[in-house]
Design an enzyme around this catalytic site. Sequence first.
Site, PDB file in Angstrom:
ATOM      1  N   GLY A  61      18.320  26.673 -14.877  1.00 16.36           N
ATOM      2  CA  GLY A  61      19.138  27.108 -16.007  1.00 16.36           C
ATOM      3  C   GLY A  61      19.404  28.607 -15.996  1.00 16.36           C
ATOM      4  O   GLY A  61      20.504  29.056 -16.329  1.00 16.36           O
ATOM      5  N   CYS A  62      18.417  29.373 -15.603  1.00 12.57           N
ATOM      6  CA  CYS A  62      18.562  30.832 -15.579  1.00 12.57           C
ATOM      7  C   CYS A  62      19.557  31.261 -14.505  1.00 12.57           C
ATOM      8  O   CYS A  62      20.359  32.182 -14.716  1.00 12.57           O
ATOM      9  CB  CYS A  62      17.207  31.493 -15.362  1.00 12.57           C
ATOM     10  SG  CYS A  62      16.034  31.078 -16.676  1.00 12.57           S
TER      11      CYS A  62
END
Length: 170
Positions: A61-62
């Site tokens: 996600g990052c």
Amino acid sequence: MRLLSLVFGLLLSVNVMAAEWVGSPAPAFALPDQNGKIHRLADYKGKWLVLYFYPKNHTGGCTEEAKRFRDQFTTYKQRGIAIAGVSVDSVESHKKFSDDLKLPFTLLSDSGKVLSKQLGVLNGFGPMSFTSRETFLIDPQGNIVYHYDSVSPHKHATQVLEDVARLSKS
């Protein structure tokens, strides 16, 4: 059941802490970027600042969120909006993450966890600490005007651009 209630209560209090910042001056900070250069809130005076917190470099996600900000960076720059990603990862980890993704914006290392604690986005315990995926939109005068406590890595960069455009018209 009792433990679940305690955990829920702690999470709720952290969220309330973060929300109380909206409408207030952003906390002053002095944090190193991926190259070791110190950045202060005052450096961004006169610009919109997207101060986005994320849990960990090189995670799914990052990485997706950083790519989305990277891909729209030219638009952000044209509109006078600065972007600073923040996590508790080290300067060295930020350097590798930034180089690997060819990020044109700042990543700040809050390894001392001071800013993350101030804004109520620090989670975990001791060495297992990480920040929530949350963003604070800071106006050109240095005030927090929006807090995103629920962020979609795929849509967030676009959402922030739309919100700055809307707030700039007000």
